[in-house]
Design an enzyme around this catalytic site. Structure first.
Site, PDB file in Angstrom:
ATOM      1  N   ASP A 228       0.811  -1.224   0.000  1.00 52.01           N
ATOM      2  CA  ASP A 228       0.000   0.000   0.000  1.00 52.01           C
ATOM      3  C   ASP A 228       0.840   1.269   0.000  1.00 52.01           C
ATOM      4  OD1 ASP A 228      -2.295  -1.503   0.052  1.00 52.01           O
ATOM      5  OD2 ASP A 228      -2.525  -1.413   2.223  1.00 52.01           O
ATOM      6  N   ARG A 272      -6.749   0.303   1.626  1.00 54.41           N
ATOM      7  CA  ARG A 272      -7.849   0.548   2.554  1.00 54.41           C
ATOM      8  C   ARG A 272      -7.761   1.931   3.178  1.00 54.41           C
ATOM      9  NH1 ARG A 272      -8.266  -4.125   6.676  1.00 54.41           N
ATOM     10  NH2 ARG A 272      -6.100  -3.460   6.811  1.00 54.41           N
TER      11      ARG A 272
END
Length: 832
Positions: A228, A272
């Site tokens: 990420d 996320r």
């Protein structure tokens, strides 16, 4: 270069400190050229001075920088009988997996914990001793070979007590933790409790007083592994670039089917709490829209999205691409899902719309060249844990935080819906990506071009992947600014012949992912055609020139500067965007196209190594491009696990070739019965690829076979990597912004007249910034005979290549290093 930069940083939770010492200088007879820098443990009697009385460190800005210089020979290290301080490093991977999660430096990695913290807690067979052979094949494998797990036991103090017991019993006080936010937070908790854990183990009679004394402090180095790229304070995390490769492979494949059926595709990528993957993907594929958690869309985003999609179709596009981060939200914190977007597009526009959720495919696959080099580079530092350039702290220092404050502040800001603050905390590179995306995706080009300037764009030199992305960005940013943009075919030759046409918005549609040069490119220099070039500059009213290319583009820029003395028409601003697989343009650490070529070489080497693994006892000699510049050979050697890489910048003799052959002979006696040797095409005029092949074939008779491969022009082809697409897009935008300002600045007496040195520049990447440097000032930094810069940053990585090939050499670790975002506390004091 998040990845904009190869000068990368990392996080560490350090340490109850110790005295830094240096071994006495050895005499020439005692010294050995085969010694490796290995940490030497301090004498028990040394007493550390407090921070208040410590000699002032060097500083850069307000950041203290310390140098540590001490040497323990390779022989002294291996003479040690037990694991212990400065002699053993244990490695574990924790949390979600990411490609290339394990440093491949087994010289000092004497303990490996399988299944992450769970293996540390359970001990026993989960703790394995690493050997050179056991990690030699890990380089091209994705995921984490030693396993990873999210460990509930380690969250409890009882679990950490068991983990401490397993460390103490094996005499290990150096721990390398590879993971994300949660993994490194756990590491910091473990370190902060270390003294209390030892005390409890002593009271329970599980460890002796002597064992407690030997293990009185714990060193922890954290390597940030997370696809990420959600960790503030580091430009890039392990696995992010590889994840982008997987995403772009899928996006490119979907684009073709979407165009065939005139479909709209909504692609959901991971992220996320961080939209880095989605944002860079949108820039790399020219997406129509991107949704990321840091920058929720305006309240009327539905109207804007539908208008944007319909405008794209009106301009002639047969498809729409929308990228969604899994954590995308609106300004009220309500999730925006892929299905929501699909239903919106179908209901309001009636477009055939499909959703693709990429999921865990992003975590898998072969690691990219960048991730391999990143991990190989970082792995040297844990292996010299005691010699890391760390801030020296006395025992009374209470904490050294592993997590930079910004990491937690981003989440807090997003929870409080302070999205502007969250965006700033992501860092300058993230913000630059966002600004370029907004310009290309959300700003409408003006209909009228009254009062506009005319800028021409051209490619010069050999083709390189990413050139088209740079042209696309330059053209569209120019149109958004209200300029008239011309494209020149076939470089300076086309400029002389008048092969020039005006480009509109749709002219460069879909160019981002296409390799080669759509405009055509030639190596012709302008000097012989100044008269014709000047005439066409006047004919087409060209007021600025963007030159995208390699060393010829740089040399052509110098010739244009010289030509201004004779031809006033050449007194227009120009900027050179480095684009060449050779990465040899002065003024820039990186060139567009070099990353794609590097990955092409790595992919080929992986396949060749598989072939060698099957046949056994085989050595491959691979010739790479680069002219006299050894960047590709060196970096590909580091990324592919080569045994040697011959380059022009590091002269070699027949004795060196002999030593390499002998090294491979010894290697064939191990379980790794294959060899890989890279040679830069112009490293030596006498020691050619054929010569080296014949030498290896003759000297290896009866021990190994030799084969040779000349990779050739395949290194210039193929679709550009995500890095080259993103890099080229930002370079084009930056160049056009500079050009517009320079044209206005050079407007005199009703015409453009630019004759100052700073009106002709190279736009290059230097450390963490894109900077404009006058071409005239770069002349002194250039070796024109060999077409390379006189100083090249990547040469400092050469020793790492040799260490990882199991050569015993000196490694200089005395360079200054910055420690950023590290909080230090004394009792009664605020954080520094």
């Amino acid at each position: 270069m998040h990845k904009d930069e190869f000068h990368l940083k990392f996080f560490m939770c350090v340490v109850q400190s110790r005295q830094l010492v240096r071994t006495p200088q050895r005499t020439a007879g005692e010294a050995s050229t085969s010694s490796m820098l290995i940490p030497k443990p301090p004498p028990k009697t040394d007493i550390l001075k407090s921070l208040d009385t410590m000699d002032d460190p060097d500083t850069v800005g307000s950041i203290p920088v310390f140098k540590t210089e001490w040497i323990m020979t390779h022989e002294e290290h291996h003479a040690a009988k037990t694991l212990g301080i400065g002699k053993a490093i244990a490695v574990l991977t924790s949390g979600g997996d990411a490609q290339e999660s394990l440093p491949r430096d087994p010289v000092l990695i004497l303990g490996i914990y399988r299944e992450g913290y769970q293996g540390l807690v359970d001990g026993g067979d989960h703790i394995k001793e690493a050997t050179w052979e056991s990690v030699s094949m890990m380089l091209q494998l994705g995921g984490t070979v030693i396993g990873s797990a999210r460990c509930k036991d380690f969250r409890e103090r009882e679990g950490r007590l068991r983990a401490a017991y397993n460390l103490v019993k094996r005499g290990i006080t150096n721990l390398c933790v590879i993971g994300g936010d949660g993994s490194l937070t756990g590491a910091d908790t473990f370190r902060s409790e270390w003294s209390d854990l030892l005390s409890d183990l002593q009271k329970a009679g599980k460890i002796t007083d002597e064992e407690a004394t030997k293990s009185s402090y714990l060193n922890i180095v954290g390597l940030v592994g997370s696809i990420d790229n959600d960790f503030c304070g580091t430009d890039m995390t392990i696995g992010t670039d590889s994840a982008l490769h997987r995403i772009m492979e899928i996006v490119d494949a979907i684009t073709t089917t979407a165009q065939s059926h005139q479909r709209t595709f909504v692609l959901e990528v991971m992220g996320r709490h961080c939209g880095y993957l989605a944002l860079v993907t949108s820039l790399s594929c020219g997406a129509d829209w991107v949704f990321i958690p840091e920058c929720p869309p305006d309240d009327d985003w539905e109207e804007h999205l539908c208008r944007r999609l319909s405008e794209t179709r009106t301009r002639g596009s047969r498809l729409n691409i929308i990228i969604v981060a899994e954590g995308a939200i609106d300004k009220n914190g309500k999730p925006i899902t892929s299905e929501d977007i699909k239903n919106l597009v179908v209901k309001r526009l009636g477009y055939d719309t499909r959703v693709t959720v990429l999921g865990h495919v992003q975590r898998g696959g072969t690691p990219s060249a960048f991730d391999r080099i990143l991990v190989s580079h970082w792995a040297v530092w844990p292996s010299c844990l005691e010699t890391l350039n760390l801030v020296v702290l006395p025992p009374q220092v209470e904490t050294v935080a592993v997590l930079p404050p910004q990491t937690k502040d981003v989440t807090k800001a997003m929870d409080e819906k302070k999205f502007d603050e969250a965006l700033k905390l992501r860092g300058r590179s993230f913000m630059n990506n966002w600004e370029v995306y907004k310009l290309l995706a959300h700003v409408r080009p003006p209909v009228s071009k009254s009062g506009s300037h005319t800028v021409a764009v051209m490619n010069v030199g050999a083709p390189a992947a990413g050139m088209n992305a740079a042209v696309r960005s330059t053209v569209r940013i120019g149109l958004i600014q209200g300029n008239r943009v011309l494209v020149v075919h076939d470089g300076f030759e086309g400029l002389a012949k008048g092969q020039i046409e005006e480009a509109g918005w749709s002219y460069v549609g879909g160019w981002t992912g296409q390799g080669g040069s759509k405009l055509g490119t030639k190596r012709t220099l302008p000097k012989k055609s100044f008269e014709q070039i000047s005439a066409n500059i006047t004919k087409f009213n060209i007021q600025g020139l963007v030159i995208i290319g390699g060393f010829e583009a740089y040399t052509g820029g110098l010739e244009l500067m010289e030509g201004r003395k004779q031809f006033d028409e050449l007194c227009i601003p120009f900027v050179v965007i480095p684009a060449t697989v050779s990465n040899n343009v002065p003024g820039s650490d990186f060139s567009v196209g070099a990353d794609t070529a590097l990955n092409t070489i790595c992919t080929t080497c992986d396949r060749i190594k598989q072939s060698a693994a099957g046949t056994k006892r085989r050595v491959f000699i691979i010739e790479t491009m680069g002219g006299y510049c050894g960047y590709l050979a060196t970096m590909a050697g580091l990324a592919a696990g080569a045994d040697a890489a011959y380059i022009f910048e590091e002269p070699f003799t027949i004795r060196d070739l002999q030593a390499n052959v002998e090294h491979l002979v010894q290697k064939m006696k191990t379980t790794v019965k294959r060899g890989l040797v890279l040679r830069n095409e112009k490293c030596n005029e006498n020691y050619t690829t054929d010569f080296i092949f014949n030498l290896y074939s003759e000297e290896g008779k009866g021990i190994f076979d030799s084969r040779k491969n000349v990779l050739g022009h395949m290194q210039q082809g193929g679709s550009p990597t995500p890095f080259d697409r993103n890099f080229a897009t930002k370079m084009g935008a930056k160049a056009m912004n500079w050009m517009s300002g320079k044209i206005k600045e050079s407007y005199r007496n009703g015409r453009i007249f630019a004759n100052t040195p700073d009106s002709g520049c190279v736009l290059g990447m230097r450390k963490r910034a894109l900077v404009f440097q006058p071409v005239a000032e770069l002349k002194d930094q250039t070796d024109f005979e060999h077409r390379i810069p006189k100083e090249q940053w990547w040469l400092k990585l050469r020793p790492i290549l040799k260490i990882l090939a199991k050569y015993e050499i000196d490694l200089d670790t005395s360079d200054h290093a910055h420690l950023e975002h590290i909080t230090r506390k004394r009792s009664g004091e605020a954080a520094v």
